[in-house]
Design an enzyme around this catalytic site. Structure first.
Site, PDB file in Angstrom:
ATOM      1  N   ASP A 175       6.519   5.335  25.130  1.00  0.00           N
ATOM      2  CA  ASP A 175       6.474   6.800  24.990  1.00  0.00           C
ATOM      3  C   ASP A 175       6.524   7.254  23.533  1.00  0.00           C
ATOM      4  O   ASP A 175       6.180   8.405  23.245  1.00  0.00           O
ATOM      5  CB  ASP A 175       7.640   7.448  25.745  1.00  0.00           C
ATOM      6  CG  ASP A 175       7.564   7.209  27.234  1.00  0.00           C
ATOM      7  OD1 ASP A 175       6.486   6.817  27.717  1.00  0.00           O
ATOM      8  OD2 ASP A 175       8.583   7.397  27.919  1.00  0.00           O
ATOM      9  N   GLY A 182      17.309   6.078  26.651  1.00  0.00           N
ATOM     10  CA  GLY A 182      18.505   5.873  27.471  1.00  0.00           C
ATOM     11  C   GLY A 182      19.367   4.768  26.884  1.00  0.00           C
ATOM     12  O   GLY A 182      20.609   4.869  26.847  1.00  0.00           O
ATOM     13  N   THR A 183      18.717   3.720  26.403  1.00  0.00           N
ATOM     14  CA  THR A 183      19.456   2.584  25.826  1.00  0.00           C
ATOM     15  C   THR A 183      20.229   3.009  24.578  1.00  0.00           C
ATOM     16  O   THR A 183      21.350   2.569  24.348  1.00  0.00           O
ATOM     17  CB  THR A 183      18.461   1.451  25.473  1.00  0.00           C
ATOM     18  OG1 THR A 183      17.768   1.112  26.661  1.00  0.00           O
ATOM     19  CG2 THR A 183      19.175   0.241  24.914  1.00  0.00           C
ATOM     20  N   HIS A 196       6.983  11.288  30.347  1.00  0.00           N
ATOM     21  CA  HIS A 196       7.616  12.366  31.110  1.00  0.00           C
ATOM     22  C   HIS A 196       7.953  13.570  30.251  1.00  0.00           C
ATOM     23  O   HIS A 196       7.693  14.706  30.624  1.00  0.00           O
ATOM     24  CB  HIS A 196       8.920  11.864  31.744  1.00  0.00           C
ATOM     25  CG  HIS A 196       8.738  11.479  33.159  1.00  0.00           C
ATOM     26  ND1 HIS A 196       8.224  12.333  34.088  1.00  0.00           N
ATOM     27  CD2 HIS A 196       8.989  10.326  33.816  1.00  0.00           C
ATOM     28  CE1 HIS A 196       8.153  11.732  35.258  1.00  0.00           C
ATOM     29  NE2 HIS A 196       8.612  10.500  35.110  1.00  0.00           N
ATOM     30  N   THR A 223       9.607   1.630  23.215  1.00  0.00           N
ATOM     31  CA  THR A 223       9.137   2.379  24.390  1.00  0.00           C
ATOM     32  C   THR A 223       7.670   2.746  24.185  1.00  0.00           C
ATOM     33  O   THR A 223       7.271   3.084  23.060  1.00  0.00           O
ATOM     34  CB  THR A 223       9.922   3.687  24.692  1.00  0.00           C
ATOM     35  OG1 THR A 223       9.122   4.523  25.535  1.00  0.00           O
ATOM     36  CG2 THR A 223      10.263   4.496  23.459  1.00  0.00           C
ATOM     37  N   GLY A 245      12.811   0.526  30.602  1.00  0.00           N
ATOM     38  CA  GLY A 245      11.511   0.002  31.048  1.00  0.00           C
ATOM     39  C   GLY A 245      11.028  -1.108  30.125  1.00  0.00           C
ATOM     40  O   GLY A 245      11.256  -1.041  28.923  1.00  0.00           O
ATOM     41  N   ARG A 287       2.125  -0.667  30.557  1.00  0.00           N
ATOM     42  CA  ARG A 287       3.261  -1.392  29.958  1.00  0.00           C
ATOM     43  C   ARG A 287       3.079  -2.899  30.034  1.00  0.00           C
ATOM     44  O   ARG A 287       3.934  -3.652  29.578  1.00  0.00           O
ATOM     45  CB  ARG A 287       4.557  -1.017  30.689  1.00  0.00           C
ATOM     46  CG  ARG A 287       4.957   0.398  30.474  1.00  0.00           C
ATOM     47  CD  ARG A 287       6.428   0.686  30.661  1.00  0.00           C
ATOM     48  NE  ARG A 287       7.158  -0.051  31.651  1.00  0.00           N
ATOM     49  CZ  ARG A 287       7.993   0.513  32.537  1.00  0.00           C
ATOM     50  NH1 ARG A 287       8.130   1.821  32.572  1.00  0.00           N
ATOM     51  NH2 ARG A 287       8.677  -0.225  33.367  1.00  0.00           N
ATOM     52  N   MET A 307       1.352   7.694  31.090  1.00  0.00           N
ATOM     53  CA  MET A 307       2.806   7.869  31.134  1.00  0.00           C
ATOM     54  C   MET A 307       3.276   8.846  30.052  1.00  0.00           C
ATOM     55  O   MET A 307       2.544   9.147  29.115  1.00  0.00           O
ATOM     56  CB  MET A 307       3.503   6.518  31.022  1.00  0.00           C
ATOM     57  CG  MET A 307       3.539   5.773  32.343  1.00  0.00           C
ATOM     58  SD  MET A 307       4.504   4.267  32.228  1.00  0.00           S
ATOM     59  CE  MET A 307       4.702   3.890  33.976  1.00  0.00           C
ATOM     60  N   GLU A 342       2.146  12.357  32.454  1.00  0.00           N
ATOM     61  CA  GLU A 342       2.767  12.514  33.782  1.00  0.00           C
ATOM     62  C   GLU A 342       3.743  13.698  33.807  1.00  0.00           C
ATOM     63  O   GLU A 342       3.967  14.302  34.843  1.00  0.00           O
ATOM     64  CB  GLU A 342       3.466  11.225  34.221  1.00  0.00           C
ATOM     65  CG  GLU A 342       4.571  10.790  33.306  1.00  0.00           C
ATOM     66  CD  GLU A 342       5.181   9.449  33.650  1.00  0.00           C
ATOM     67  OE1 GLU A 342       5.199   9.069  34.821  1.00  0.00           O
ATOM     68  OE2 GLU A 342       5.647   8.770  32.708  1.00  0.00           O
TER      69      GLU A 342
HETATM   70  O1  F6P Z   1      10.222   4.955  29.449  1.00  0.00           O
HETATM   71  C1  F6P Z   1       9.003   4.330  29.576  1.00  0.00           C
HETATM   72  C2  F6P Z   1       8.314   4.727  30.847  1.00  0.00           C
HETATM   73  O2  F6P Z   1       7.202   3.880  31.001  1.00  0.00           O
HETATM   74  C3  F6P Z   1       7.898   6.192  30.944  1.00  0.00           C
HETATM   75  O3  F6P Z   1       6.694   6.483  30.305  1.00  0.00           O
HETATM   76  C4  F6P Z   1       7.797   6.371  32.436  1.00  0.00           C
HETATM   77  O4  F6P Z   1       7.940   7.714  32.760  1.00  0.00           O
HETATM   78  C5  F6P Z   1       8.927   5.537  32.940  1.00  0.00           C
HETATM   79  O5  F6P Z   1       9.158   4.539  31.971  1.00  0.00           O
HETATM   80  C6  F6P Z   1       8.678   4.878  34.271  1.00  0.00           C
HETATM   81  O6  F6P Z   1       9.833   4.213  34.633  1.00  0.00           O
HETATM   82  P1  F6P Z   1       9.936   3.115  35.763  1.00  0.00           P
HETATM   83  O7  F6P Z   1       9.213   1.885  35.296  1.00  0.00           O
HETATM   84  O8  F6P Z   1      11.397   2.876  35.885  1.00  0.00           O
HETATM   85  O9  F6P Z   1       9.298   3.686  36.965  1.00  0.00           O
END
Ligand code: F6P
Length: 373
Positions: A135, A112-113, A179, A133, A12, A300, A177, A230
């Site tokens: 997060d 993930g990266t 997860h 991130t 993201g 973001r 945000m 979330e």
């Molecule tokens: O990893 C960052 C993040 O913004 C998380 O907080 C969120 O759950 C996710 O990406 C949302 O992903 P996407 O933009 O792919 O919907």
């Protein structure tokens, strides 16, 4: 000998990516005479050889811009959709790396990266990563850039929502945000004076939240602010996930494992609407008007905060020095107030969740915040 480096942003987007690219690019070019190539749209650009020269014109005027000038994606090297089919693009990536005579690849991204970068390091590439991130959940680093900006945005939103909450005597639920980790909910909730904070790490009971709100009402406070990550879950949902994860981990055949994985995915897809259900339930249980605001990708977007610009620039410029030293297979991490190099195989694969005994949870409880448990 000129060192050739490649850089990509993956996962993201978040505020501060351009500041990191600029810090890295300028220091690499101007201090160490390196040549710097950017690859577009994450690992896809590397797999499909979409490269741009990060020259001084490209690196100028981007410090304050949100997003990433390189573009990004959630593509994985070993499972990329090409022509509608999941394809392992690792060999194509290695070929691009050698075609550009790269000495090293810098991957800027989240959890993930880090895992994907590790896969490439294990395939023989020289890789260095930077943690970003909103997060703030990357293992072994105290901070990731993007978090500070998102925290400001979420806090400002909560501040503004107070107006409606008090004027209408409502319960206002704000979904932020996060997860798997609740850093953003925890810190924005405390900064915004939330009455209830719900984190993925602490399963909640709706009746307990309603009870806390009723107590506020009895003490004369006719509004409440609930900040929810979330990924926060009720006790029942958390129990269901635990059972699904167990079924996946204990599956004995490939087929049953794949079925268990599908079940888990389905659960998470359906869980997306949980704050809507929470809103209805709280309204029913308290008899008080309740409204929901989902902040989503607003968190973001836009210009990075000063703290994120500074941190991302520091990471980028220090990364150039690490590349100059030819140290590879590491992630740059903030530990205390120092940047440290941590082995990529230790940083990747673990999510940094909020520990249940974290001082900020204690601090929140001490000012009367309910965590739903
Ligand atoms: O990893 C960052 C993040 O913004 C998380 O907080 C969120 O759950 C996710 O990406 C949302 O992903 P996407 O933009 O792919 O919907």
């Amino acid at each position: 000998m000129t060192q050739h480096i490649g850089v990509l942003t993956s996962g993201g987007d978040c505020p501060g990516l351009n500041a990191a690219i600029r810090g890295l690019g300028k220091a690499a070019r101007e201090q160490y005479g390196m040549s710097v190539k950017g690859f577009l749209n994450g690992f896809r650009g590397l797999a499909q050889d979409q490269a741009v020269d990060l020259d001084s014109a490209m690196l100028s005027g981007i410090l304050t811009d949100g997003g990433t000038i390189l573009g990004t994606s959630r593509d994985k090297p070993h499972r990329m959709i090409i022509g509608g089919k999941e394809t392992d693009m690792t060999d194509a990536i290695i070929a691009t790396y050698h075609r550009h005579h790269l000495d090293a690849l810098v991957c800027i991204g989240g959890g993930g990266t880090q895992k994907n970068a590790l896969r490439l390091a294990e395939a023989g590439l020289n890789v260095v990563t930077l943690p970003k991130t909103i997060d703030n959940d990357i293992w072994l680093t105290d901070r990731t850039f993007g978090f500070d900006t998102a925290l400001q945005i979420a806090t400002e939103a909560i501040d503004r929502l107070h107006s409606t909450a008090t004027s209408h005597e409502r319960i206002i639920i704000v979904e932020v945000m996060g997860h798997r980790a609740g850093w953003l909910a925890l810190e924005s909730g405390i900064a915004g004076g939330a009455d209830v904070i719900l984190l993925p790490e602490i399963p909640y009971e709706v009746s307990k939240i309603a009870e806390a709100i009723r107590r506020r009402t009895h003490s004369g406070k006719r509004f409440s602010i609930v900040v929810v990550a979330e990924g926060a879950m009720s006790y029942d949902d958390a129990g269901e996930v635990e059972a699904l994860v167990k079924a996946r981990d204990q599956a004995e055949t490939k087929k049953s494992r794949s079925e268990a994985k599908d079940e888990l995915r389905k659960f998470h897809d359906e869980h997306v609407g949980h704050t809507i259900r929470l809103t209805r339930n709280l309204e029913k249980l308290t008899g008080q008007e309740t409204r929901l605001t989902i902040l989503g990708h607003l968190q973001r977007g836009g210009t990075p905060s000063a703290a994120d610009r500074v941190f991302a620039t520091w990471l980028g410029t220090e990364c150039a020095e690490v590349l100059h030293q030819r140290t590879y297979g590491v992630m740059l991490a903030l530990q205390g107030n120092q940047l440290q190099l941590v082995p990529l195989n230790e940083a990747a694969g673990t999510i940094r969740q909020v520990p249940l005994d974290h001082p900020l949870i204690t601090s929140g409880r001490r000012v009367g915040t309910t965590f739903g448990d």
